[in-house]
Motif scaffolding. Structure first.
Motif, PDB file in Angstrom:
ATOM      1  N   HIS A  76     -32.732  54.252  51.042  1.00  0.00           N
ATOM      2  CA  HIS A  76     -31.685  53.877  50.077  1.00  0.00           C
ATOM      3  C   HIS A  76     -31.714  52.364  49.786  1.00  0.00           C
ATOM      4  O   HIS A  76     -31.278  51.923  48.728  1.00  0.00           O
ATOM      5  CB  HIS A  76     -30.303  54.315  50.568  1.00  0.00           C
ATOM      6  CG  HIS A  76     -29.314  54.486  49.468  1.00  0.00           C
ATOM      7  ND1 HIS A  76     -28.791  55.696  49.082  1.00  0.00           N
ATOM      8  CD2 HIS A  76     -28.756  53.562  48.630  1.00  0.00           C
ATOM      9  CE1 HIS A  76     -27.949  55.521  48.064  1.00  0.00           C
ATOM     10  NE2 HIS A  76     -27.906  54.229  47.784  1.00  0.00           N
ATOM     11  N   SER A 239     -19.238  64.199  56.758  1.00  0.00           N
ATOM     12  CA  SER A 239     -19.970  64.180  55.494  1.00  0.00           C
ATOM     13  C   SER A 239     -19.037  64.370  54.313  1.00  0.00           C
ATOM     14  O   SER A 239     -17.992  65.012  54.422  1.00  0.00           O
ATOM     15  CB  SER A 239     -21.002  65.316  55.527  1.00  0.00           C
ATOM     16  OG  SER A 239     -21.626  65.479  54.277  1.00  0.00           O
ATOM     17  N   SER A 240     -19.461  63.856  53.150  1.00  0.00           N
ATOM     18  CA  SER A 240     -18.699  64.113  51.931  1.00  0.00           C
ATOM     19  C   SER A 240     -19.266  65.330  51.191  1.00  0.00           C
ATOM     20  O   SER A 240     -18.770  65.681  50.130  1.00  0.00           O
ATOM     21  CB  SER A 240     -18.738  62.873  51.025  1.00  0.00           C
ATOM     22  OG  SER A 240     -20.053  62.602  50.599  1.00  0.00           O
ATOM     23  N   SER A 241     -20.314  65.940  51.737  1.00  0.00           N
ATOM     24  CA  SER A 241     -20.990  67.070  51.071  1.00  0.00           C
ATOM     25  C   SER A 241     -20.863  68.359  51.874  1.00  0.00           C
ATOM     26  O   SER A 241     -21.662  68.606  52.781  1.00  0.00           O
ATOM     27  CB  SER A 241     -22.484  66.764  50.903  1.00  0.00           C
ATOM     28  OG  SER A 241     -22.693  65.524  50.289  1.00  0.00           O
ATOM     29  N   ARG A 373     -35.042  63.066  53.453  1.00  0.00           N
ATOM     30  CA  ARG A 373     -35.737  61.854  53.064  1.00  0.00           C
ATOM     31  C   ARG A 373     -36.849  62.222  52.090  1.00  0.00           C
ATOM     32  O   ARG A 373     -37.614  63.162  52.360  1.00  0.00           O
ATOM     33  CB  ARG A 373     -36.384  61.208  54.312  1.00  0.00           C
ATOM     34  CG  ARG A 373     -36.847  59.766  54.163  1.00  0.00           C
ATOM     35  CD  ARG A 373     -35.763  58.840  53.771  1.00  0.00           C
ATOM     36  NE  ARG A 373     -35.686  57.589  54.502  1.00  0.00           N
ATOM     37  CZ  ARG A 373     -34.664  56.755  54.392  1.00  0.00           C
ATOM     38  NH1 ARG A 373     -33.652  57.031  53.579  1.00  0.00           N
ATOM     39  NH2 ARG A 373     -34.624  55.633  55.073  1.00  0.00           N
TER      40      ARG A 373
END
Ligand code: NAP
Ligand code: ZN
Length: 385
Positions: A76, A239-241, A373
């Motif tokens: 990132h 997590s936000s997912s 990744r």
């Protein structure tokens, strides 16, 4: 002060030396400043769009290793840099600091490597070798440290990273790549792996049976889950997912999964964690994470959002909690981490892409849509137009 400016002054700054380099480069183009032609993909401006780029690499010096690049992971940080999120990108930028390749040339003083060896190159390719940090094998905190790209190298010229066919690196910044590690899924360990391993060791987050939270399940986060399990920790992903839950538990080996937007579950988990590794790449609230920690708990932030985070003081004071940071790791520890991962069969879960798929991959990375990744198959897909 904007935190990225602190990074710039701390770490090989872009201002004075890049300005000088800019002047030098006006005289010499990236294509002619060194004797050897090189080819890669670069972002030319802050749109971040990557496209073919001709430049050059220095001759292999007495202490250097020339590496033919096989694979390069997509961190990132590459995305932050091509988009100029931190305000110190100097275009053109050839990103890439999770490099695995083959040594094709070694200088006469090179003792650690032979031609044909499989080697790794990570985030740093130079340091002063004489400061307090360098003397403690902490080249990653050397004020003169050079990054593998978007920085000034030891020869005074701009560095270009691993989205390219080859790279020339001083042997001190080249790693032996252990036999047991695959070149493609092992590549991300060179940044993601060491970035999570180093703070776990330094901050004492390795005591078997303790409870580790990993916030953000991307490149760094998923390796943190695996390394945490190898240390014998109980690991919970935050997590936000919601869509990552099944994989987190059934593929990556996490013990449990919390969706950060689910207030009930978050509430039930208050005060249950000994440590948290926070890898979230965007601005986010620390308050809920600090609440998850037990008294004396430690939160280590690794993500580098473009704006500062707010630090809530009450939970820190009232629970004797600690917030720390950490930047990759030194060369010795990076080698140690590679051996550790080889021993415990830890690799990244990757999506292998061709060089010309990089712009789509970056768009997906920006949306947290990565499992877990992207790695570029450089040797099989990079060819000059
Ligand atoms: P990544 O693969 O994109 O993972 C980041 C994860 O953060 C995402 O997958 C997502 O996980 C979560 N996230 C992203 N945006 C979010 C938002 N708005 N709100 C909540 N969660 C969000 O990135 P990475 O390569 O692991 O890198 C993570 C960060 O660490 C980046 O900022 C990078 O520059 C930095 N970094 C630091 C070091 C160091 O030495 N300290 C080294 C390498 C990278 P969920 O879907 O699970 O929420
Ligand atoms: Zn990285």
């Amino acid at each position: 002060m904007h935190h990225s400016l602190e990074i710039t002054t701390q770490h090989k700054p872009i201002s004075p030396s890049l300005t000088q380099t800019k002047e030098k480069q006006m005289a010499k183009s990236p294509e002619t400043e060194h004797p050897n032609k090189a080819f890669g993909w670069a972002a030319k401006d802050k749109s971040g769009v990557l496209s073919p780029f001709h430049f050059s690499r220095r001759d292999n010096g007495d202490n250097d290793v020339t590496v033919k690049i096989l694979y390069c992971g997509v961190c990132h940080t590459d995305l932050h840099t091509i988009k100029n999120d931190w305000g110190f990108s100097y275009y053109p930028v050839v990103p890439g600091h999770e490099i695995v390749g083959i040594a094709t040339k070694v200088g006469k003083n090179v003792t650690k490597f032979r031609e044909g060896d499989r080697v790794g190159v990570g985030v740093i390719t130079g340091s002063c070798q004489s400061c307090e940090s360098c003397n403690q094998d902490l080249e990653n905190y050397c004020p003169q440290m050079s990054f593998t790209y978007n920085s000034i190298g030891s020869d005074g010229t701009k560095t270009y990273g691993g989205y390219s066919e080859s790279i020339v690196v001083d042997q001190r910044f080249v790693l032996q790549f252990p036999e047991g590690l695959p070149s493609d899924s092992g590549a991300p360990l060179l940044c993601a792996g060491i970035t999570v391993y180093s703070p776990m060791k330094y901050y004492g987050m390795t005591e078997p049976g303790k409870h580790l939270g990993v916030a953000g399940l991307g490149g760094l986060g998923h390796v943190a889950v695996k390394i945490g399990k190898a240390f014998g920790l109980k690991v919970t992903v935050i997590s936000s997912s919601p869509s990552k839950e099944d994989e987190a538990i059934n593929r990556l080996g996490a013990d449990s999964f919390l969706v950060s937007s689910d207030p009930q579950k978050m509430k039930a988990a208050i005060g249950t964690m000994d440590y948290i590794i926070d890898t979230v790449s965007a601005v986010h609230a620390l308050f809920p994470l600090l609440g998850l920690l037990k008294v004396n708990g430690k939160l280590v932030t690794l993500g580098l959002p473009e704006k500062p985070l707010e630090l809530p003081i009450f939970p820190l004071v009232l629970g004797r909690k600690m917030v720390g940071g950490s930047d990759i790791g030194g060369m010795k520890e990076t080698q140690e981490m590679l051996e550790f991962c080889a021993k415990h069969n830890i690799t990244a879960d990757i999506e292998l892409i061709k060089m010309d798929e990089i712009n789509t991959a970056m768009e997906r990375l920006a949306k947290s849509d990565v499992r877990y990744r992207f790695v570029i198959d450089v040797a099989n897909s990079l060819s000059p137009p």
